[in-house]
Write a protein that holds these residues in place. Structure first.
Motif, PDB file in Angstrom:
ATOM      1  N   GLU A 144       9.413 -42.159  27.063  1.00 48.15           N
ATOM      2  CA  GLU A 144      10.502 -41.185  27.064  1.00 48.15           C
ATOM      3  C   GLU A 144      10.667 -40.561  28.448  1.00 48.15           C
ATOM      4  OE1 GLU A 144      12.512 -40.701  24.615  1.00 48.15           O
ATOM      5  OE2 GLU A 144      11.439 -41.945  23.145  1.00 48.15           O
ATOM      6  N   ALA A 145      11.892 -40.596  28.962  1.00 47.93           N
ATOM      7  CA  ALA A 145      12.148 -40.014  30.274  1.00 47.93           C
ATOM      8  C   ALA A 145      12.168 -38.492  30.222  1.00 47.93           C
ATOM      9  CB  ALA A 145      13.479 -40.533  30.824  1.00 47.93           C
ATOM     10  N   GLU A 146      12.559 -37.927  29.085  1.00 47.33           N
ATOM     11  CA  GLU A 146      12.638 -36.474  28.943  1.00 47.33           C
ATOM     12  C   GLU A 146      11.520 -35.968  28.047  1.00 47.33           C
ATOM     13  OE1 GLU A 146      14.657 -34.654  30.657  1.00 47.33           O
ATOM     14  OE2 GLU A 146      15.715 -36.385  31.530  1.00 47.33           O
ATOM     15  N   LEU A 147      11.040 -34.760  28.356  1.00 49.74           N
ATOM     16  CA  LEU A 147       9.969 -34.170  27.553  1.00 49.74           C
ATOM     17  C   LEU A 147      10.424 -33.908  26.128  1.00 49.74           C
ATOM     18  CD1 LEU A 147       7.028 -33.315  28.082  1.00 49.74           C
ATOM     19  CD2 LEU A 147       7.855 -30.982  28.424  1.00 49.74           C
ATOM     20  N   ALA A 148      11.702 -33.593  25.947  1.00 44.96           N
ATOM     21  CA  ALA A 148      12.226 -33.388  24.595  1.00 44.96           C
ATOM     22  C   ALA A 148      12.101 -34.658  23.762  1.00 44.96           C
ATOM     23  CB  ALA A 148      13.684 -32.927  24.661  1.00 44.96           C
ATOM     24  N   GLY A 149      12.285 -35.811  24.393  1.00 42.31           N
ATOM     25  CA  GLY A 149      12.129 -37.065  23.669  1.00 42.31           C
ATOM     26  C   GLY A 149      10.708 -37.284  23.201  1.00 42.31           C
ATOM     27  N   VAL A 150       9.742 -36.856  23.996  1.00 41.50           N
ATOM     28  CA  VAL A 150       8.333 -36.968  23.586  1.00 41.50           C
ATOM     29  C   VAL A 150       8.090 -36.131  22.335  1.00 41.50           C
ATOM     30  CG1 VAL A 150       5.946 -36.538  24.275  1.00 41.50           C
ATOM     31  CG2 VAL A 150       7.588 -37.399  25.958  1.00 41.50           C
ATOM     32  N   LEU A 151       8.585 -34.892  22.332  1.00 43.26           N
ATOM     33  CA  LEU A 151       8.367 -34.024  21.176  1.00 43.26           C
ATOM     34  C   LEU A 151       9.061 -34.570  19.937  1.00 43.26           C
ATOM     35  CD1 LEU A 151       7.091 -31.453  20.134  1.00 43.26           C
ATOM     36  CD2 LEU A 151       9.144 -30.202  20.852  1.00 43.26           C
ATOM     37  N   ARG A 152      10.254 -35.152  20.095  1.00 38.26           N
ATOM     38  CA  ARG A 152      10.941 -35.756  18.947  1.00 38.26           C
ATOM     39  C   ARG A 152      10.088 -36.868  18.344  1.00 38.26           C
ATOM     40  NH1 ARG A 152      14.850 -32.398  17.113  1.00 38.26           N
ATOM     41  NH2 ARG A 152      16.367 -31.879  18.736  1.00 38.26           N
ATOM     42  N   ARG A 153       9.466 -37.657  19.197  1.00 36.98           N
ATOM     43  CA  ARG A 153       8.620 -38.750  18.701  1.00 36.98           C
ATOM     44  C   ARG A 153       7.423 -38.183  17.924  1.00 36.98           C
ATOM     45  NH1 ARG A 153       9.154 -43.498  22.129  1.00 36.98           N
ATOM     46  NH2 ARG A 153       7.126 -44.222  21.372  1.00 36.98           N
ATOM     47  N   LEU A 154       6.856 -37.110  18.409  1.00 37.03           N
ATOM     48  CA  LEU A 154       5.734 -36.492  17.696  1.00 37.03           C
ATOM     49  C   LEU A 154       6.190 -35.953  16.346  1.00 37.03           C
ATOM     50  CD1 LEU A 154       3.821 -34.516  20.488  1.00 37.03           C
ATOM     51  CD2 LEU A 154       3.585 -36.901  19.810  1.00 37.03           C
ATOM     52  N   GLU A 155       7.368 -35.354  16.318  1.00 38.77           N
ATOM     53  CA  GLU A 155       7.888 -34.838  15.054  1.00 38.77           C
ATOM     54  C   GLU A 155       8.059 -35.965  14.040  1.00 38.77           C
ATOM     55  OE1 GLU A 155      11.638 -32.114  13.485  1.00 38.77           O
ATOM     56  OE2 GLU A 155      11.959 -33.573  15.102  1.00 38.77           O
ATOM     57  N   ARG A 156       8.610 -37.088  14.466  1.00 42.25           N
ATOM     58  CA  ARG A 156       8.799 -38.208  13.538  1.00 42.25           C
ATOM     59  C   ARG A 156       7.468 -38.775  13.084  1.00 42.25           C
ATOM     60  NH1 ARG A 156      13.103 -39.439  17.200  1.00 42.25           N
ATOM     61  NH2 ARG A 156      11.861 -41.055  18.244  1.00 42.25           N
ATOM     62  N   ALA A 157       6.491 -38.841  13.980  1.00 46.70           N
ATOM     63  CA  ALA A 157       5.179 -39.374  13.609  1.00 46.70           C
ATOM     64  C   ALA A 157       4.510 -38.495  12.558  1.00 46.70           C
ATOM     65  CB  ALA A 157       4.292 -39.494  14.848  1.00 46.70           C
ATOM     66  N   VAL A 158       4.582 -37.170  12.732  1.00 47.76           N
ATOM     67  CA  VAL A 158       3.982 -36.259  11.754  1.00 47.76           C
ATOM     68  C   VAL A 158       4.702 -36.369  10.416  1.00 47.76           C
ATOM     69  CG1 VAL A 158       3.591 -33.832  11.184  1.00 47.76           C
ATOM     70  CG2 VAL A 158       3.096 -34.664  13.488  1.00 47.76           C
ATOM     71  N   ALA A 159       6.042 -36.397  10.445  1.00 47.63           N
ATOM     72  CA  ALA A 159       6.804 -36.500   9.197  1.00 47.63           C
ATOM     73  C   ALA A 159       6.476 -37.799   8.460  1.00 47.63           C
ATOM     74  CB  ALA A 159       8.302 -36.419   9.498  1.00 47.63           C
TER      75      ALA A 159
END
Length: 349
Positions: A144-159
């Motif tokens: 992910e080029a943006e830090l927000a994209g990293v957090l989105r990926r973490l959110e999907r992984a937890v869900a």
């Protein structure tokens, strides 16, 4: 499984003694004493054999737990792209040696990216969630080029992890059964340190790190955090929080709430900021020395292992100062005068 050869032999010996030995059927006091001594010796041998077997199983279990811990919560390298790194983790579950805290530091083309988090609960029940978050971060940090994209990926992984657990249910005796899936959440802080030392972060319910600079220890930011991952979706727009710069000679200390909430015998919280301020007086504050100071003070405060998991991660900027633009430079001076002394000390995780 235990070796059944010795118990079988001892049992057969006891039966044979009872059936064939005349002393076993003699009612005299001396004969009874001898029979009791024989049976006591046989029972003692059986107990010692079982005890040795249990100790072997415990040793194997601890080795497996340590291997799992090392695979999930890998000790960070002592240096990452010019940053000195040190970490320490204390698990509240002394038997398992695995906790619900997590951290990782990786160098990417987008800068050095860091995650620290805390899964609700601790011990074996938190291992699956820790694995889901760390596995996702180690890939997303590079992709992910943006830090927000990293957090989105973490959110999907937890869900996704929580959906799978809800579908599978809990087996009887599962340590996670005390923590219903609908109530689980993960506090997470993700940040990146750019080549010029600029720090940007996204915080989901996690304590803000402390910046050690100029004999001071101050929170890196004071912005309100986003909700933890799990119970509520993140907002559509994620505004990255600018956190200033990590200058050469400064240190950044990330921690989980177990450090701030550790109590002494009188119920007083651990004065983390005061301890960090004391550690910042040594300039430059090396990550290993800072964590050693905090850990010693924490264990002294709690008079033993803490009741909650504790993770501490420190990063120090050992990059040489960037040269100023030609028009902003003063009189020529030795390049060595611009460099801070460095202490390559790695604190064992």
């Amino acid at each position: 499984m235990f070796d059944l050869a010795l118990p079988t032999t001892l049992g057969a010996t006891a039966v044979a003694y009872r059936l064939t030995c005349p002393l076993a059927r003699d009612d005299a006091l001396s004969a009874r004493l001898i029979s009791s001594a024989v049976l006591c010796a046989l029972c003692t041998g059986l107990v010692l054999h079982v005890r040795r077997g249990l100790l072997r199983e415990l040793w194997r279990t601890r080795r497996v737990a340590e291997a799992v811990q090392s695979a999930l919560l890998r000790p960070p390298p002592p240096r990452v792209d010019g940053l000195a790194v040190a970490a320490v983790h204390l698990s509240a579950d002394q038997g398992a040696r695995i906790g619900g805290d997590l951290y990782e530091v990786v160098a990417t083309e987008h800068g050095v990216r860091v995650v620290i988090g805390d899964v609700r609960g601790h011990g074996i029940g938190a291992v699956g969630t820790v694995a889901a978050v760390l596995g996702s971060f180690r890939e997303a940090a590079h992709d992910e080029a943006e830090l927000a994209g990293v957090l989105r990926r973490l959110e999907r992984a937890v869900a996704r992890h929580l959906r799978e657990r809800a579908g599978d249910g809990h087996a009887p005796g599962d340590a996670a059964a005390d923590c219903p899936v609908a109530e689980e959440f993960v506090t997470v802080l993700v940040l990146e340190i750019l080549p010029d030392g600029e720090v940007r972060a996204l915080n989901c319910g996690h304590p803000w790190p402390h910046l050690l600079s100029g004999a001071r220890a101050d929170p890196l930011a004071r912005a309100d955090p986003l909700p933890p991952l799990g119970p509520f979706p993140l907002p559509p727009e994620l505004a990255v929080v600018p956190c200033g710069h990590l200058l050469p000679g400064d240190a950044l200390v990330l921690h989980t709430d177990g450090a701030e909430e550790a109590r002494d015998a009188d119920g007083r919280f651990f004065p983390l900021r005061d301890v960090l301020t004391e550690a910042a007086r040594e300039h430059p504050p090396t990550p290993g020395a800072v964590l050693r100071t905090v850990l010693e003070a924490l264990l002294h405060h709690t008079a033993g292992p803490p009741e909650d998991d504790v993770a501490l991660l420190a990063l120090g900027n050992e990059r040489p100062p960037r040269p100023a633009p030609a028009e902003a430079r003063g009189p020529a001076r030795s390049a060595a005068a611009d460099l801070h002394p460095t202490d390559h000390l790695q604190f064992p995780a």
